[in-house]
Design a protein around this motif. Structure first.
Motif, PDB file in Angstrom:
ATOM      1  N   LEU A  32       0.543  -0.797  -0.222  1.00 24.59           N
ATOM      2  CA  LEU A  32       0.139  -0.392  -0.153  1.00 24.59           C
ATOM      3  C   LEU A  32       0.905   1.465  -0.145  1.00 24.59           C
ATOM      4  CD1 LEU A  32      -2.928  -0.538   2.706  1.00 24.59           C
ATOM      5  CD2 LEU A  32      -3.315  -0.783   0.008  1.00 24.59           C
ATOM      6  N   LEU A  33       1.467   1.394   0.494  1.00 25.12           N
ATOM      7  CA  LEU A  33       2.640   2.226   0.952  1.00 25.12           C
ATOM      8  C   LEU A  33       3.545   2.857  -0.562  1.00 25.12           C
ATOM      9  CD1 LEU A  33       4.223   1.968   4.524  1.00 25.12           C
ATOM     10  CD2 LEU A  33       2.129   4.189   3.720  1.00 25.12           C
ATOM     11  N   ALA A  34       3.850   1.633  -1.128  1.00 26.15           N
ATOM     12  CA  ALA A  34       5.347   1.487  -2.867  1.00 26.15           C
ATOM     13  C   ALA A  34       3.658   1.993  -3.350  1.00 26.15           C
ATOM     14  CB  ALA A  34       5.132   0.565  -2.599  1.00 26.15           C
ATOM     15  N   ASP A  35       2.374   1.877  -3.356  1.00 32.99           N
ATOM     16  CA  ASP A  35       1.087   2.353  -4.382  1.00 32.99           C
ATOM     17  C   ASP A  35       2.004   4.053  -4.814  1.00 32.99           C
ATOM     18  OD1 ASP A  35      -0.542   3.386  -6.333  1.00 32.99           O
ATOM     19  OD2 ASP A  35      -2.376   2.746  -4.478  1.00 32.99           O
ATOM     20  N   PRO A  36       2.306   4.094  -6.046  1.00 35.23           N
ATOM     21  CA  PRO A  36       2.317   4.998  -7.298  1.00 35.23           C
ATOM     22  C   PRO A  36       1.707   6.529  -6.752  1.00 35.23           C
ATOM     23  CG  PRO A  36       2.857   3.455  -8.464  1.00 35.23           C
ATOM     24  CD  PRO A  36       1.654   2.979  -7.492  1.00 35.23           C
ATOM     25  N   ARG A  37       0.549   6.444  -6.368  1.00 32.61           N
ATOM     26  CA  ARG A  37      -0.449   6.989  -6.556  1.00 32.61           C
ATOM     27  C   ARG A  37      -0.547   7.620  -4.695  1.00 32.61           C
ATOM     28  NH1 ARG A  37      -5.450   3.053  -7.757  1.00 32.61           N
ATOM     29  NH2 ARG A  37      -4.561   2.189  -6.322  1.00 32.61           N
ATOM     30  N   ARG A  38      -0.225   6.830  -3.637  1.00 39.30           N
ATOM     31  CA  ARG A  38      -0.054   7.289  -2.334  1.00 39.30           C
ATOM     32  C   ARG A  38       1.765   8.425  -2.468  1.00 39.30           C
ATOM     33  NH1 ARG A  38      -2.573   5.274   1.577  1.00 39.30           N
ATOM     34  NH2 ARG A  38      -4.106   3.617   1.064  1.00 39.30           N
ATOM     35  N   ILE A  39       2.400   7.989  -3.370  1.00 40.81           N
ATOM     36  CA  ILE A  39       3.817   9.167  -3.597  1.00 40.81           C
ATOM     37  C   ILE A  39       3.897   9.568  -4.211  1.00 40.81           C
ATOM     38  CG2 ILE A  39       5.989   8.576  -4.947  1.00 40.81           C
ATOM     39  CD1 ILE A  39       5.945   5.854  -4.237  1.00 40.81           C
ATOM     40  N   ARG A  71      13.766  11.424  -5.241  1.00 43.87           N
ATOM     41  CA  ARG A  71      14.140  10.577  -6.267  1.00 43.87           C
ATOM     42  C   ARG A  71      12.650  10.145  -6.446  1.00 43.87           C
ATOM     43  NH1 ARG A  71      18.054  12.340  -6.691  1.00 43.87           N
ATOM     44  NH2 ARG A  71      19.929  11.692  -5.581  1.00 43.87           N
ATOM     45  N   ASP A  72      12.258   8.875  -7.141  1.00 48.20           N
ATOM     46  CA  ASP A  72      11.059   8.087  -7.440  1.00 48.20           C
ATOM     47  C   ASP A  72      10.691   7.463  -6.183  1.00 48.20           C
ATOM     48  OD1 ASP A  72      11.653   8.201 -10.538  1.00 48.20           O
ATOM     49  OD2 ASP A  72      12.252   6.335 -10.538  1.00 48.20           O
ATOM     50  N   ALA A  73      11.118   6.782  -5.610  1.00 44.52           N
ATOM     51  CA  ALA A  73      10.053   6.035  -3.902  1.00 44.52           C
ATOM     52  C   ALA A  73      10.571   6.466  -3.189  1.00 44.52           C
ATOM     53  CB  ALA A  73      11.038   4.522  -4.239  1.00 44.52           C
ATOM     54  N   GLN A  74      11.417   7.878  -3.043  1.00 42.84           N
ATOM     55  CA  GLN A  74      12.299   8.307  -1.707  1.00 42.84           C
ATOM     56  C   GLN A  74      13.152   9.363  -1.666  1.00 42.84           C
ATOM     57  OE1 GLN A  74      15.334   5.469  -0.185  1.00 42.84           O
ATOM     58  NE2 GLN A  74      16.528   6.865  -1.961  1.00 42.84           N
ATOM     59  N   VAL A  75      13.056  10.343  -0.945  1.00 37.46           N
ATOM     60  CA  VAL A  75      13.000  11.519  -0.764  1.00 37.46           C
ATOM     61  C   VAL A  75      14.403  11.639  -0.083  1.00 37.46           C
ATOM     62  CG1 VAL A  75      11.797  12.474   0.707  1.00 37.46           C
ATOM     63  CG2 VAL A  75      12.501  14.157  -0.183  1.00 37.46           C
ATOM     64  N   LYS A  87      17.388   9.574   4.011  1.00 43.02           N
ATOM     65  CA  LYS A  87      16.895   9.097   2.806  1.00 43.02           C
ATOM     66  C   LYS A  87      15.513   8.295   3.363  1.00 43.02           C
ATOM     67  CE  LYS A  87      21.208   9.582   0.363  1.00 43.02           C
ATOM     68  NZ  LYS A  87      21.364   8.619  -0.867  1.00 43.02           N
ATOM     69  N   LEU A  88      14.239   8.738   3.020  1.00 42.92           N
ATOM     70  CA  LEU A  88      13.203   8.108   3.630  1.00 42.92           C
ATOM     71  C   LEU A  88      12.133   8.272   2.043  1.00 42.92           C
ATOM     72  CD1 LEU A  88      12.762  10.658   6.487  1.00 42.92           C
ATOM     73  CD2 LEU A  88      13.395   8.614   6.836  1.00 42.92           C
ATOM     74  N   PRO A  89      11.111   7.283   2.692  1.00 43.75           N
ATOM     75  CA  PRO A  89      10.048   6.819   1.667  1.00 43.75           C
ATOM     76  C   PRO A  89       9.181   7.845   1.879  1.00 43.75           C
ATOM     77  CG  PRO A  89       9.711   5.661   2.718  1.00 43.75           C
ATOM     78  CD  PRO A  89      10.878   6.095   3.643  1.00 43.75           C
TER      79      PRO A  89
END
Length: 172
Positions: A32-39, A71-75, A87-89
């Motif tokens: 759920l956390l890796a869902d691109p809509r949430r990102i 970045r794609d999956a982290q900031v 470096k965090l999601p």
């Protein structure tokens, strides 16, 4: 971690769950956390240099940090208190208020000088700019293009930089 915002009943249910059930729940939460809509929901209102709040996983507290890289999956953030990088999601970031960038621009003082244009630069001039890692690069203009200047910093690399990002460097 038993933070103050967790419902005690939920915490009790989790303590009674088997390891397999906790693993299944963990896998579901990760998906759920890796869902691109949430990102995208968090990232759409973020920009480099912005101050945001993030969750410190060590103690569950919210801290403030400045956005250094997206970045794609982290900031990547620089903690304002400890000056260390995290470096965090995106899930660990408190979503910025919508149009926060526009509000910061409204409250920021008006720029004192207009942005430089193509006509402000000539070949052979020494200029400086900041790269995407916010490092200052100093080099010589070797070519003037329509929208950018080709810069040679003398280290074997070449850069094409928009005129608005360049500033003159005086040789002393």
């Amino acid at each position: 971690m038993s933070g103050p915002s967790l419902d005690p009943r939920l915490l009790d249910v989790l303590h009674q769950a088997s390891s397999l059930e906790l693993f299944q729940l963990s896998t579901l939460i990760e998906r759920l956390l890796a869902d691109p809509r949430r990102i995208i929901a968090v990232r759409k209102d973020m920009h480099l240099g912005q101050t945001v709040r993030f969750l410190d996983w060590r103690d569950g507290s919210l801290r403030e940090g400045k956005v250094v890289a997206l970045r794609d999956a982290q900031v990547t953030l620089q903690d304002l208190r400890e000056r260390r990088e995290w470096k965090l999601p995106y899930a660990a970031i408190e979503p910025p208020a919508p149009n926060a960038a526009a509000r910061q621009a409204e409250t920021a003082p008006a720029p004192t000088a207009p942005r430089p244009t193509r006509n402000d630069f000539r070949c052979g001039e020494k200029v400086a700019f900041e790269d995407k890692y916010l490092n200052t690069v100093v080099g010589t203009i070797i070519r003037i293009n329509e929208r950018t200047a080709s810069i040679d910093p003398g280290d074997g690399t070449k850069w094409r930089v928009g005129f608005g990002l360049l500033r003159h460097v005086l040789d002393i």
